[in-house]
Design an enzyme around this catalytic site. Structure first.
Site, PDB file in Angstrom:
ATOM      1  N   TYR B 216       0.818  -1.206   0.000  1.00 12.96           N
ATOM      2  CA  TYR B 216       0.000   0.000   0.000  1.00 12.96           C
ATOM      3  C   TYR B 216       0.856   1.263   0.000  1.00 12.96           C
ATOM      4  CZ  TYR B 216      -4.387  -2.372  -0.089  1.00 12.96           C
ATOM      5  OH  TYR B 216      -5.443  -3.110  -0.520  1.00 12.96           O
ATOM      6  N   HIS B 371      -5.893  -3.623   6.461  1.00 16.89           N
ATOM      7  CA  HIS B 371      -5.131  -4.516   5.585  1.00 16.89           C
ATOM      8  C   HIS B 371      -4.004  -5.225   6.323  1.00 16.89           C
ATOM      9  CE1 HIS B 371      -7.239  -3.530   1.964  1.00 16.89           C
ATOM     10  NE2 HIS B 371      -7.035  -2.243   2.114  1.00 16.89           N
TER      11      HIS B 371
END
Lengths: 697, 697
Positions: B216, B371
């Site tokens: 990310y 996440h």
């Protein structure tokens, strides 16, 4: 000719590496261990390493003229001559044909092939006493052991025989005793009924295919080309490289053609990571280049990235540096099998010259002796540099002693050779020829026509001796048509039988399943073996489902692409998903996936499949294109001896492939397809789509 | 500086490819489909493709000055302006934060980031009517939708918020309306409590680590660097690249350091094939190079093989061509986590600067929000360019619509995030924090000392909030000593507890098992799941066996090398071999293998392991070296707060590693090991072997 700039590795790199290694060894004591370990063990590897050192020292003396290399080689050979006479049969002797320095005779031949060359190179630098010691106690002693004392290997028409004759014949030239080379060329009795020339007659097909397949062809090639070079140098009048219409040159090219993305087709017993950079093929390419001057061989040498440590190797490197390289012409070809070319064929279908493009290997060869697999009419599919529909190869961890001493594992016979381990039709869950090698050796497939045109590359084969009462045929084609963005493959598998049988058609796909038309669910909490014998006992049953309206469609993802196989099968067929690895207590097998179409039918069966590479998965730029198949339906029509496969697409287009049993090129055929007559001349015809005919794409 | 000859791809290649693609499109009708499909579907991909075309056309106009590109971009933007106002919320709207053109708001931001740049590039070429149409109906309409109409995303301190603020802020600069860019920088209320600057404050640690991990981070980086560049160009007085001590530059370097062999460490939710060639990092590297002129960035650009289609991308290419590139200094480093750097750390241990050398990632970070995975103190090991001990990454087929619409699969939460899916200690078969994200977010590990010297690279961390009543610690070290030909890893996992618990330590190895000291046999005819929850339900139980005299030793082969892990565990421990894939009816999981040490103990547990890369398997030249481990024993000694691990080798040598709980650098420690006192100062000490001390090697 010329003009390419070459930045790759050169012969000088190879030579510098050899010098570096030798120089590091020269100050160390020579270690010649008493034979003890099997393949992969310490003494085995040490003797191999010593042979390479002796060989390299000999070559470096030839290449540089520096006597220190000759002295080093002589010293090591002398150390071996000191001890070799005292060695009996190796303690870890292999079942048959044991050696003395190694567990098998074969390694001993390999050793002598190398050392005899070094001896020939440095002989002139030796004293008479040195010569006498090395020749009597090492070279003659070993050559005698490999010839008169091992007649069952030496006179055998087999790659082990080639290694033995090469070792003995090259020793004969090196020590100047023609008796050895005569025996090597013509057999122990010098009759010509065995020996190297007979091996040249019988071990290759007229196209240069070696009946055990490329893995052993690559291995067998080394003694062939090295001994032939020695014959050529010592007895040029034999014109050995012109023997049998230049069979050795054909064999070298044939083995090159049998690679994909640098790795040999893993048919039969094969270690799958064996590449064209293998030492044997370094010699093969450099000697072939000397013979032919073919600039395409230079691109193979460039891909190899290394060079034989010989003057021929240097010449290849020099030619590369002068920019003479051209891309190798990979192309579709039939390599007939059998000494007379009448024992089936290996058919290679390539969609383009791109070595990483779509390719199909149709294994319509003979059994290939003891290393052969029971996979008549099996296929392998490659695309985008990867195996897409794969062959297991051999169950073996070569030279890894902890894995059954580096031998072929028991699972090689029990699984890897069995029919179900291949992309080949299995009848009544039994392997071809009941997995009997002798029966297999007697019965080869009958190849049909092999045709190559711009939009259709196609072959057929049939065989009726695999199963009693069942005749099998398979037609496989690469088809190019504008309705598909990429070439596709059409695969027609047929069995004729007078009685009820069950039929399994396995597809050993490589990748991750992403989509299917099947209502299939993997069993969540249980796995059991798919059977009890014929290799089925090694397959976990993962899922079983009915096909849908006669059609099975499975899409998987591999690397950056999608592959869909759409198969038309009898209406009540099942699809069984499996994974390799049952009955494998010792973790010997790779846990690869597959699925099989499974049908039971009274009077034969037809499976018509379309393999379709499609789309693109790009994780870097994060997009996915065309992840769904374009095939909406596959239909099969039969009228006596004529078949027609219709492939319909999701946007309403269709292509057709006509296949006649009669392979005569001028025979006219006609078949009615949904009321419309389709006619053509010759064994095959591709009926293009509307998109193609309108030039849409 | 300079002097390297560069033969790689250039910016001109990138530009030529973009020109080729644009020119091919310019004669075709513009297709702007009505939004319909989810991620990976046709309309989704088409809108993405159109944004890339518009962006590239704008860049090509800037780079070449050719008006046809400006016209093409204007035409496409006009076509979007025609229809965008009529689009409501997307029919396949994602659970939260839906878009209008796309299923999620995030993609809409991505689209506007690209298109606003193109608009800025071509605005001067447009008529007033064109400007009015595109600005009112497309740019302002979309920017309003992404800001005032989506406050929950726009004002969120999260990468979706960064995309939204970047899109809106860059649009503001492009159309000359500072109201948008003020809101983007300071939040909707312009208070600075949210918006881009606040995101810069809170989303990166002081070392530039992004709390969700590199997957990310790489994604989040793009809007950060592109918006920052726009801020820098339009409001240079903000000195945005010097903001927070140059946090953006640190973030770019941090993400580069978080790769191995070109692929980002797949910790947390991560698509494993995401590489440094990702578009986001093309921009990151080119902008960082403009800021720093660091020649090491050029080697990263060379590895990327592509360039941002920007003047900065051209500058990078020009610098490469002039030979300025230097190898990137991969090195061991600690990246602290958390806005203040106090939420744990990601520790990267590299045995050398070789990007393909031995490396360990110790995941001692914070949870990383939604996440994040439940893998406190987990490790990953790399060697020879490959994963050796691996992380599953995310269970997701990004953009593959047939796989759950390209979303995270249900197995992502149920398996991939669970502790047992990682190389991390599991207590009582439950995942860390009971797999509760909120609890996870509140509790980070406490990093210990991180030390790097020539022969020892070592880190520790501990955490006592993962399980009630159990405190965990792990020390992992790369050790170099002459008794091992290659660096090895020592891994000490400890749990302290006041009551009885069960402990599982999984090792997700990559490769094929070849050897073990265990008397282990895989169950030949049955597989059952290893458990019913916490991810265990996805593991087939392959084999279970007792460890032998407190030691488990397993060797596997990967590519050309061998890896052995030797683990000291409680005497009555079991070793359980498993394979991923149970309870997976939809074939969603990769069927990867692993094994775990399993112990039950009354008052905590110690697992001391040695990971040992060794030997060479060479299938080309057919030899195998050192396929057996050199480790004969591992022993653990403990004296209060001091641990000592002794590793004994097969030839009677030994090394020792002392680890103190007290991490003070000047504290003296002593422990008695088999009657001999071992003493040192500081948290760690490596006691070398005799071989090392005598300079044997």
């Amino acid at each position: 000719m010329g003009g390419n700039v070459y930045f790759g590795p050169t012969f000088e790199d190879t030579q510098a590496a050899a010098v570096h290694k030798i120089e590091a060894q020269m100050s160390l004591p020579v270690i010649v261990p008493v034979p003890e370990d099997a393949g992969g063990g310490y003494t085995h590897e040490k003797h191999k390493e010593n042979a390479r050192l002796i060989y390299n020292a000999g070559q470096l003396y030839t290449l540089t003229g520096k006597e220190k290399y000759a002295d080093f080689a002589a010293g090591m050979m002398g150390a071996y001559a000191d001890v070799y006479p005292g060695w009996g049969i190796h303690p870890a002797r292999k079942e048959q044909s044991p050696g003395r320095m190694f567990w098998q005779n074969l390694n001993e031949s390999w050793w002598l092939v190398h050392v005899s060359q070094a001896y020939g190179a440095v002989r002139d630098t030796l004293s008479d006493a040195q010569k006498d010691h090395i020749e009597q106690n090492l070279l003659r002693n070993m050559a005698n052991f490999l010839s008169v004392e091992s007649p069952e290997t030496f006179d055998r028409i087999h790659n082990h025989g080639t290694w033995a004759t090469a070792a003995v014949g090259m020793t004969g030239y090196a020590i100047g005793d023609r008796d050895y080379s005569e025996k090597a060329l013509l057999g122990l009795d010098k009759s010509g009924e065995s020996g190297f020339l007979k091996q040249l007659d019988e071990l290759f097909s007229p196209d240069g295919y070696y009946h055990e397949g490329p893995y052993y062809q690559r291995y067998a090639l080394m003694p062939f080309v090295l001994f032939a070079r020695a014959v050529s140098q010592n007895e040029p009048e034999r014109a050995i490289f012109r023997y049998r219409d230049g069979i050795l040159e054909k064999a070298i090219y044939a083995v090159i053609h049998q690679n994909y993305a640098g790795l040999f087709f893993p048919i039969n017993d094969a270690i799958k990571d064996k590449s064209i950079a293998t030492t044997e093929l370094l010699h093969g390419v450099s000697i072939a280049y000397e013979l032919t001057g073919d600039p395409e061989l230079l691109s193979i040498a460039e891909a190899q990235g290394k060079f034989a440590l010989t003057p021929e190797g240097r010449a290849v490197s020099d030619a590369l540096k002068s920019g003479k390289s051209k891309p190798f012409s990979y192309r579709s070809m039939r390599l007939t099998d059998g000494a007379q070319g009448d024992q089936g064929a290996l058919d290679i279908l390539r969609a383009s010259r791109d070595p990483d493009g779509l390719a199909v290997v149709a294994k319509n060869t003979s059994q290939g002796l003891g290393h052969g697999h029971f996979d008549k009419l099996g296929i392998l599919i490659y695309d985008a540099g990867r195996e897409v529909l794969r062959d297991y190869g051999a169950a073996r961890f070569l030279n890894v002693e902890a894995k059954y001493g580096g031998h072929y594992l028991p699972e090689n016979n029990a699984y890897a050779k069995q029919t179900v381990a291949h992309n080949a039709l299995v009848v009544d869950s039994r392997s071809h020829f009941n997995a009997d090698v002798k029966t297999g050796n007697k019965n080869a497939p009958e190849p049909g026509a092999f045709e190559v045109s711009d939009d259709l590359i196609i072959t057929s084969a049939s065989i009726d001796t695999v199963y009693a009462g069942v005749s099998l045929s398979r037609t496989v084609a690469i088809v190019k048509d504008a309705t598909f963005p990429e070439p596709i493959i059409i695969d027609l598998v047929k069995a004729h039988a007078g009685a009820a049988h069950s039929y399994d058609l396995p597809f050993h796909y490589n990748g991750h399943p992403v989509n299917t038309n099947l209502d299939v669910q993997a069993d969540p909490v249980s796995r059991i073996p798919l059977g009890t014998d014929n290799g089925y006992q090694y397959l976990w049953k993962v899922a079983e489902t009915d096909i849908v309206e006669g059609l099975s469609q499975v899409t998987w993802m591999l690397d950056r692409k999608f592959y869909t196989v759409t198969t038309l099968a009898p209406d009540d067929s099942k699809v069984v998903f499996f994974q390799i690895g049952a009955n494998d207590p010792n973790f010997n097998l790779r846990n690869e996936p597959g699925f099989m179409l499974r049908a039971t039918a009274d009077r034969g069966v037809v499976f018509a499949s379309v393999f379709e590479p499609h789309g693109e998965y790009n994780p870097v730029v994060e997009y996915t294109l065309n992840s769904y198949s374009r095939v909406s339906n596959v239909t099969h029509f039969n009228d006596g001896n004529v078949d027609f496969i219709r492939v319909a697409t999701v946007d309403g287009d269709e292509i057709g492939l006509g296949v006649a049993e009669d392979m005569a090129p001028d025979m006219a055929h006609v078949i009615t397809v949904d009321g419309r007559e389709k006619s053509w001349i010759g064994p095959y015809h591709l009926f293009h789509s509307k998109s193609y005919r309108s030039g849409d794409r």
